[in-house]
Design a protein around this motif. Structure first.
Motif, short mmCIF file in Angstrom:
data_model
loop_
_atom_site.label_atom_id
_atom_site.label_comp_id
_atom_site.label_asym_id
_atom_site.label_seq_id
_atom_site.Cartn_x
_atom_site.Cartn_y
_atom_site.Cartn_z
N ASN A 111 0.78 -1.22 0.00
CA ASN A 111 0.00 0.00 0.00
C ASN A 111 0.82 1.28 0.00
O ASN A 111 0.29 2.34 -0.37
CB ASN A 111 -0.94 0.00 1.21
CG ASN A 111 -2.04 -1.03 1.08
OD1 ASN A 111 -3.07 -0.77 0.47
ND2 ASN A 111 -1.83 -2.21 1.63
N LEU A 112 2.08 1.22 0.39
CA LEU A 112 2.92 2.42 0.41
C LEU A 112 4.06 2.35 -0.60
O LEU A 112 4.43 3.38 -1.18
CB LEU A 112 3.49 2.64 1.81
CG LEU A 112 2.46 2.93 2.92
CD1 LEU A 112 3.19 3.24 4.23
CD2 LEU A 112 1.53 4.08 2.55
N PHE A 113 4.64 1.18 -0.79
CA PHE A 113 5.77 1.04 -1.70
C PHE A 113 5.26 0.56 -3.06
O PHE A 113 5.20 -0.65 -3.32
CB PHE A 113 6.81 0.07 -1.13
CG PHE A 113 7.30 0.48 0.23
CD1 PHE A 113 7.63 1.79 0.52
CD2 PHE A 113 7.42 -0.46 1.24
CE1 PHE A 113 8.08 2.17 1.77
CE2 PHE A 113 7.88 -0.11 2.50
CZ PHE A 113 8.21 1.22 2.77
N ILE A 114 4.88 1.50 -3.90
CA ILE A 114 4.29 1.18 -5.19
C ILE A 114 5.23 1.65 -6.30
O ILE A 114 5.72 2.78 -6.26
CB ILE A 114 2.91 1.87 -5.34
CG1 ILE A 114 1.98 1.45 -4.19
CG2 ILE A 114 2.27 1.53 -6.68
CD1 ILE A 114 0.64 2.18 -4.18
N PRO A 115 5.57 0.78 -7.25
CA PRO A 115 5.00 -0.55 -7.49
C PRO A 115 5.60 -1.67 -6.65
O PRO A 115 5.06 -2.76 -6.61
CB PRO A 115 5.30 -0.78 -8.97
CG PRO A 115 6.58 -0.05 -9.20
CD PRO A 115 6.47 1.19 -8.35
N ASP A 116 6.73 -1.39 -5.96
CA ASP A 116 7.38 -2.42 -5.17
C ASP A 116 8.36 -1.75 -4.23
O ASP A 116 8.50 -0.52 -4.20
CB ASP A 116 8.10 -3.44 -6.08
CG ASP A 116 8.95 -2.76 -7.14
OD1 ASP A 116 9.91 -2.05 -6.78
OD2 ASP A 116 8.65 -2.92 -8.34
N ALA A 117 9.03 -2.56 -3.44
CA ALA A 117 9.93 -2.02 -2.42
C ALA A 117 11.16 -1.34 -3.01
O ALA A 117 11.92 -0.70 -2.28
CB ALA A 117 10.36 -3.13 -1.48
N ARG A 118 11.36 -1.45 -4.32
CA ARG A 118 12.49 -0.77 -4.98
C ARG A 118 12.08 0.58 -5.56
O ARG A 118 12.80 1.16 -6.37
CB ARG A 118 13.06 -1.65 -6.10
CG ARG A 118 13.92 -2.80 -5.58
CD ARG A 118 13.11 -4.03 -5.26
NE ARG A 118 13.92 -5.11 -4.70
CZ ARG A 118 13.49 -6.35 -4.57
NH1 ARG A 118 12.26 -6.68 -4.94
NH2 ARG A 118 14.27 -7.27 -4.05
N CYS A 119 10.92 1.08 -5.15
CA CYS A 119 10.39 2.31 -5.74
C CYS A 119 11.30 3.52 -5.52
O CYS A 119 11.26 4.47 -6.31
CB CYS A 119 9.00 2.60 -5.20
SG CYS A 119 8.90 2.77 -3.40
N PHE A 120 12.12 3.49 -4.46
CA PHE A 120 13.01 4.63 -4.19
C PHE A 120 14.18 4.68 -5.17
O PHE A 120 14.97 5.63 -5.16
CB PHE A 120 13.52 4.56 -2.75
CG PHE A 120 12.41 4.57 -1.75
CD1 PHE A 120 11.78 5.75 -1.40
CD2 PHE A 120 11.96 3.40 -1.17
CE1 PHE A 120 10.74 5.78 -0.48
CE2 PHE A 120 10.92 3.40 -0.24
CZ PHE A 120 10.31 4.59 0.09
N TRP A 121 14.29 3.69 -6.01
CA TRP A 121 15.33 3.61 -7.03
C TRP A 121 14.93 4.35 -8.29
O TRP A 121 15.77 4.68 -9.13
CB TRP A 121 15.56 2.13 -7.34
CG TRP A 121 16.73 1.77 -8.18
CD1 TRP A 121 17.96 2.36 -8.20
CD2 TRP A 121 16.79 0.69 -9.12
NE1 TRP A 121 18.79 1.71 -9.08
CE2 TRP A 121 18.10 0.67 -9.67
CE3 TRP A 121 15.89 -0.28 -9.55
CZ2 TRP A 121 18.51 -0.26 -10.61
CZ3 TRP A 121 16.31 -1.21 -10.49
CH2 TRP A 121 17.59 -1.19 -11.01
N ILE A 122 13.65 4.64 -8.46
CA ILE A 122 13.14 5.12 -9.75
C ILE A 122 13.69 6.49 -10.12
O ILE A 122 14.36 6.64 -11.16
CB ILE A 122 11.59 5.12 -9.75
CG1 ILE A 122 11.05 3.70 -9.58
CG2 ILE A 122 11.07 5.73 -11.06
CD1 ILE A 122 9.55 3.62 -9.36
N LYS A 123 13.41 7.50 -9.33
CA LYS A 123 13.82 8.86 -9.70
C LYS A 123 15.34 9.02 -9.78
O LYS A 123 15.85 9.61 -10.75
CB LYS A 123 13.22 9.86 -8.71
CG LYS A 123 11.72 10.05 -8.88
CD LYS A 123 11.19 11.15 -7.97
CE LYS A 123 9.70 11.35 -8.20
NZ LYS A 123 9.15 12.42 -7.30
#
Length: 439
Positions: A111-123
């Motif tokens: 519910n918080l890490f979307i799409p997955d737990a690696r979301c902080f890697w995107i930007k």
């Protein structure tokens, strides 16, 4: 030679099946006119490690890496795990019951890490790769998921540079068999589905690992999809030449076994045959190479098979192949979820190359069943069909007692070799780059 940027989370020294699909493309793609540039995390959280895969990376391959922050350190503290504990895949657990902290963690993940737990890697990745692309020529981008955050990175690059993009789904997103167990709320599900549709709509090519996945995507968005199966690398199997099967009636399972994939009927059949057939128990051995959920071990004990079943944990890919070659029967299984009908376990393809009979416990109209039928490699039996399973194992045991060795005459394997599949990916990349040049 055209250049392709491959965005992947799983890369050597990661172990498991997820790393192999694009690792093998990197191995072969120059033969088909493509030079790979690989982007992967510098400090990932992998469930298993296998350095033997590193031999497949050509020495001149450009590999870009960047640190990724993942919430797993906080997760381990929260649920009381040690810092160096690995996170098990498929939500397998070594505890009899998930504690409240683990249940909360799973809810937060969905519910918080979307799409997955690696979301902080995107930007940070979009920023890092944008600088690289500004200074280097890139003809196409590939993203492979899960984790599906890789697709979000590629989407960000597409918006900035309009580079032809192939989005590869080794597993689906919201339609994957375990998604519902994450218990996403309505808002979270809506966000997942919105981003999923954005990827499916805007990627120049979308590839799926099975025809079942393709049908599922068509239900979400009507467009052209391309099926590129997983496969096996013929080069890997030279190490098993000459290896003969065990003297025992040995079953081998490769991979983790989650609670919803507990082959309860198989344990019951084997337990009954141990009681009913003379010397069956003394000849029987079941080897599981991977991490089993604790419910698997409990079922084995309940069926008095503890002396016959051996749990070996993770071993290297090369060792797995050797152990598979020693088997009399190779087996794989699915859960009872309808979504699992679309899944062909990655291990099934290496089973094909091994040449021992394959037992698949899953629905008889599944994609895995169709693969076995097309290749004459084994049999699929419904998870709960006790009678048919017992009859088949009895037939195999009779043949084993007669010849000491079970084999199959597999057919139509060429299209499942990694080299053939790499050519298929290269053709798709050629098509989207040619269209870009024509515009």
């Amino acid at each position: 030679m055209k250049k392709v940027l491959i965005i992947t989370y799983y890369w050597p020294p990661s172990g498991g099946m997820g790393v192999q699909r694009w690792l093998k493309f990197v191995k072969y793609c120059k033969e088909f006119g493509w030079e790979p540039i690989v982007y992967a995390p510098l400090n990932p959280e992998y469930p298993s490690y296998d350095k033997s895969f590193e031999k497949d990376i050509p020495n001149d391959t450009t590999i870009l890496r960047k640190e990724v922050w993942e919430p797993y350190t906080l997760y381990k503290r929260f649920v009381g795990r040690k810092k160096n504990d690995t996170i098990k895949i498929a939500f397998s657990s070594q505890k009899k019951k998930k504690g409240i902290t683990e249940k909360i963690s799973i809810w937060l993940r969905a519910n918080l890490f979307i799409p997955d737990a690696r979301c902080f890697w995107i930007k940070p990745s979009i920023k890092y790769l944008s600088k690289y692309i500004e200074s280097n020529s890139i003809d196409a981008v590939v993203s492979t998921g899960p984790p599906h955050s890789t697709h979000m990175i590629a989407r960000g690059l597409q918006k900035k540079f309009s580079i032809p993009w192939l989005a590869d789904f080794r597993d689906p997103w919201t339609q994957v068999c375990y998604f519902k167990t994450l218990s996403p709320g309505k808002l979270a599900f809506a966000i997942h589905r919105k981003w999923e549709l954005d990827i499916l709509k805007n990627a120049d090519v979308v590839t799926a690992a099975s025809e079942g996945f393709e049908r599922g995507f068509q239900e979400l968005l009507n467009r052209e999809y391309n099926v590129v199966h997983n496969g096996f690398d013929a080069d890997d199997f030279s190490i098993v030449d000459g290896i003969q099967p065990d003297s025992k009636f040995t079953f081998v399972y490769a991979g983790s076994m989650s609670a919803d994939r507990n082959p309860i009927t198989l344990w019951k059949v084997l337990s009954d045959l141990c009681k009913e057939v003379e010397d069956f128990s003394s000849n029987l051995a079941i080897k599981v190479f991977g991490i089993p959920d604790i419910t698997i071990e409990e079922s084995v004990k309940e069926n008095d098979l503890s002396d016959n079943v051996f749990f070996s944990g993770f071993v290297s890919y090369e060792e797995i192949l050797k152990q598979e070659k020693k088997a009399q029967v190779l087996f794989a299984n699915s859960s009872t979820n309808d979504e699992d009908n679309h899944v062909i376990p990655g291990k099934m393809y290496e089973y094909l190359a091994i040449g021992r009979p394959i037992l698949y416990l899953g629905k008889e109209d599944s994609e895995a069943s169709k693969l076995l039928s097309q290749t004459n490699a084994g049999i699929a039996i419904n998870n709960d069909n006790y009678t048919k399973l017992k009859s088949q194992i009895t037939d195999w045991y009779t043949a084993y007692k007669s010849t000491g060795k079970l084999e199959t005459n597999t057919t139509s394997l060429e299209k499942y070799t990694r080299k053939y599949l790499s050519r298929e990916f290269a053709k798709l990349l050629d098509n989207i780059t040619d269209k870009k040049e024509e515009q």
